[in-house]
Design a protein around this motif. Structure first.
Motif, PDB file in Angstrom:
ATOM      1  N   HIS A   1       0.845  -1.195   0.000  1.00 58.09           N
ATOM      2  CA  HIS A   1       0.000   0.000   0.000  1.00 58.09           C
ATOM      3  C   HIS A   1       0.882   1.247   0.000  1.00 58.09           C
ATOM      4  O   HIS A   1       1.721   1.423   0.883  1.00 58.09           O
ATOM      5  CB  HIS A   1      -0.913  -0.012   1.225  1.00 58.09           C
TER       6      HIS A   1
ATOM      7  N   TYR B   1       0.623  11.657   1.792  1.00 60.73           N
ATOM      8  CA  TYR B   1       0.023  12.657   2.673  1.00 60.73           C
ATOM      9  C   TYR B   1       0.429  14.013   2.115  1.00 60.73           C
ATOM     10  O   TYR B   1       1.562  14.464   2.319  1.00 60.73           O
ATOM     11  CB  TYR B   1       0.567  12.514   4.099  1.00 60.73           C
TER      12      TYR B   1
ATOM     13  N   LEU C   1      -3.545   9.545   8.934  1.00 57.94           N
ATOM     14  CA  LEU C   1      -4.099   8.186   8.976  1.00 57.94           C
ATOM     15  C   LEU C   1      -4.467   7.943  10.435  1.00 57.94           C
ATOM     16  O   LEU C   1      -3.603   7.986  11.316  1.00 57.94           O
ATOM     17  CB  LEU C   1      -3.052   7.170   8.482  1.00 57.94           C
TER      18      LEU C   1
ATOM     19  N   HIS D   1      -4.952   2.910  14.300  1.00 55.69           N
ATOM     20  CA  HIS D   1      -5.397   1.565  13.903  1.00 55.69           C
ATOM     21  C   HIS D   1      -4.298   0.568  14.225  1.00 55.69           C
ATOM     22  O   HIS D   1      -3.171   0.955  14.548  1.00 55.69           O
ATOM     23  CB  HIS D   1      -5.684   1.535  12.394  1.00 55.69           C
TER      24      HIS D   1
ATOM     25  N   ASP E   1      -2.589  -2.991  12.319  1.00 56.86           N
ATOM     26  CA  ASP E   1      -2.604  -3.662  11.026  1.00 56.86           C
ATOM     27  C   ASP E   1      -3.138  -5.081  11.214  1.00 56.86           C
ATOM     28  O   ASP E   1      -2.949  -5.689  12.258  1.00 56.86           O
ATOM     29  CB  ASP E   1      -1.198  -3.658  10.406  1.00 56.86           C
TER      30      ASP E   1
ATOM     31  N   LEU F   1       4.811   9.183  11.331  1.00 56.29           N
ATOM     32  CA  LEU F   1       4.348   7.963  12.002  1.00 56.29           C
ATOM     33  C   LEU F   1       4.476   8.096  13.519  1.00 56.29           C
ATOM     34  O   LEU F   1       5.482   8.601  14.027  1.00 56.29           O
ATOM     35  CB  LEU F   1       5.183   6.765  11.507  1.00 56.29           C
TER      36      LEU F   1
ATOM     37  N   HIS G   1      -1.018   2.495  15.871  1.00 58.17           N
ATOM     38  CA  HIS G   1      -0.236   3.570  15.260  1.00 58.17           C
ATOM     39  C   HIS G   1      -1.119   4.462  14.394  1.00 58.17           C
ATOM     40  O   HIS G   1      -2.259   4.131  14.097  1.00 58.17           O
ATOM     41  CB  HIS G   1       0.944   2.990  14.460  1.00 58.17           C
TER      42      HIS G   1
ATOM     43  N   ALA H   1      -0.701   8.246  11.534  1.00 56.19           N
ATOM     44  CA  ALA H   1       0.236   9.161  10.859  1.00 56.19           C
ATOM     45  C   ALA H   1      -0.341  10.570  10.866  1.00 56.19           C
ATOM     46  O   ALA H   1      -1.525  10.766  10.538  1.00 56.19           O
ATOM     47  CB  ALA H   1       0.498   8.701   9.428  1.00 56.19           C
TER      48      ALA H   1
ATOM     49  N   ARG I   1       4.361  13.806   2.256  1.00 59.66           N
ATOM     50  CA  ARG I   1       5.079  12.682   2.861  1.00 59.66           C
ATOM     51  C   ARG I   1       4.561  11.399   2.212  1.00 59.66           C
ATOM     52  O   ARG I   1       3.358  11.256   1.991  1.00 59.66           O
ATOM     53  CB  ARG I   1       4.819  12.641   4.367  1.00 59.66           C
TER      54      ARG I   1
ATOM     55  N   SER J   1       4.697   7.044   2.305  1.00 57.64           N
ATOM     56  CA  SER J   1       5.136   5.848   3.025  1.00 57.64           C
ATOM     57  C   SER J   1       4.645   4.631   2.257  1.00 57.64           C
ATOM     58  O   SER J   1       3.628   4.703   1.554  1.00 57.64           O
ATOM     59  CB  SER J   1       4.614   5.847   4.467  1.00 57.64           C
TER      60      SER J   1
HETATM   61  O1  AKG Z   1       2.342   6.388   6.819  1.00 57.28           O
HETATM   62  C1  AKG Z   1       2.658   5.798   7.841  1.00 57.28           C
HETATM   63  O2  AKG Z   1       3.662   6.072   8.468  1.00 57.28           O
HETATM   64  C2  AKG Z   1       1.774   4.685   8.373  1.00 57.28           C
HETATM   65  C3  AKG Z   1       1.085   3.866   7.308  1.00 57.28           C
HETATM   66  C4  AKG Z   1       0.235   2.775   7.890  1.00 57.28           C
HETATM   67  O3  AKG Z   1       0.134   2.620   9.077  1.00 57.28           O
HETATM   68  C5  AKG Z   1      -0.525   1.865   7.008  1.00 57.28           C
HETATM   69  O4  AKG Z   1      -0.520   2.055   5.776  1.00 57.28           O
HETATM   70  O5  AKG Z   1      -1.153   0.916   7.554  1.00 57.28           O
END
Ligand code: AKG
Ligand code: FE2
Length: 357
Positions: A209, A213, A225, A228, A230, A246, A286, A288, A296, A298
């Motif tokens: 994924h 951002y 984000l 949540h 995972d 994060l 966690h 974001a 940003r 990720s």
């Molecule tokens: O962008 C982030 O640092 C976290 C991304 C995340 O937690 C996710 O995609 O499940």
């Protein structure tokens, strides 16, 4: 053998919760994206505990002779750590970053062509957890699973899809390889005899994924984000562009920032490993947050056993007081999580009153 995208078909999501706004045209945060002022955006650097200010998750060298002990301790304490010497080249990470930027920079009309359909898990859109929150997140993402990649790439780059696909394929292959290695180390750290988690690499539930951002005019009122855990065994996350965002939640200090460390990848425990470890490893909560200076990016690689795999708490360890969760298949858990999100784990607890924290 079932495939992961099938498992999501049973939980269609409304279009309005999938199709992002055109972030490039927004000058002010709209009401739809303004999270309540009471929402907790604070991290520990804002609170009074000076000694907690520099608290950070462990960084583990995969070639360290004591790697197993370090992994156990990090997972038990945080459910999260960063790894170095992971074997993923800097060049490949840069390419993933380059290709992802290219995707998110496309004109809005192009991105809309590859939007996730309501019963699909792959494609462009808001985070999958959007239906559980009343406000939209400051995030646009793209999910790749199984064979979805080429179809989507062809829609936006009919004559030039190969470069994007090659990089994303290569990244997924390398991530799977690294995940298999990490899985071995995690199981060893828990003294779990290597179960037949996979028959072949093709059976595993994996997904890549890409998160973007966009820079936000008012980061203190928006959420990149929302919090949540995972779903699968663990996630390998690459934070690119040296932008913080994060955060992991820890009882006591609260939200702790997980700042990017050059050359390191973040690994976080997911729900299935939490179940398998009989709650000895917390599933890392966690989120974001965003900033007003720059976009940003990720990249999260989710790793899980095949859909039919039966996940059972492993009980053969000193002091075990019996199973914390009931056993269930990956498919059943994915379905429960799609309906209940953060109530999914409590709903499969064997002892409802037991305090796990
Ligand atoms: O962008 C982030 O640092 C976290 C991304 C995340 O937690 C996710 O995609 O499940
Ligand atoms: Fe996550």
């Amino acid at each position: 053998m079932g495939i992961l995208s099938e498992a999501y078909k049973e939980h269609p999501v409304m279009d309005s919760l999938i199709v992002p706004v055109d972030f490039s045209s927004i000058k002010d945060v709209p009401e739809s994206h303004a999270w309540a002022q009471s929402y907790d955006f604070k991290i520990n650097s804002n609170n009074d505990h000076k000694e907690l200010r520099f608290l950070s998750i462990p960084i583990i060298d995969l070639e360290d002779p004591n790697v197993i002990e370090h992994i156990f301790s990090a997972c038990e304490t945080w459910g999260m750590f960063q790894v170095t010497n992971h074997g993923i080249s800097k060049h490949l990470l840069k390419q993933v970053e380059f290709q992802s930027k290219k995707l998110f920079r496309l004109p809005y009309e192009q991105k809309i062509k590859i939007v996730r359909s309501p019963e699909e898990a792959t494609g462009y859109g808001y985070p999958r957890i959007t239906p559980f929150f009343s406000k939209r997140m400051w995030n646009e993402g793209f999910t790749i699973m199984e064979k979805s990649l080429v179809n989507h790439a062809k829609k936006v780059w009919p004559n030039a899809f190969q470069g994007f696909c090659d990089v994303m394929e290569e990244y997924q292959t390398r991530m799977k390889h690294l995940s298999n290695k990490l899985m071995g180390l995690l199981l060893e750290s828990l003294n779990i005899p290597q179960p037949a988690i996979r028959e072949s690499d093709d059976d595993l539930c994996t997904a890549l994924h890409l998160n973007s951002y966009p820079a936000c005019p008012d980061p203190n009122r928006t959420m990149g984000l929302a919090q949540h855990t995972d779903t699968f065994l663990f996630t390998i996350l690459h934070q690119s562009g040296n932008a913080n965002g994060l955060q992991v939640f820890k009882d006591g200090p609260g939200w702790v920032s997980v700042d990017p460390v050059p050359e390191a990848l973040v690994v976080n425990v997911g729900d299935l490993l939490h179940i398998l470890s009989n709650a000895r490893f917390p599933s890392a909560v966690h989120r974001a947050v965003v900033n007003n200076e720059k976009q940003r990016l990720s990249f999260a690689y989710f790793y899980g056993p095949p859909l039919e795999f039966q996940v059972s708490p492993y009980l053969d360890y000193p002091g075990c007081k019996g199973p914390v969760f009931r056993s269930l298949t990956v498919k059943e858990y994915v379905s429960i999580k799609s309906k209940l999100l953060d109530m999914a784990l409590p709903s499969i607890k064997m002892l409802p009153d037991q305090n796990l924290s």
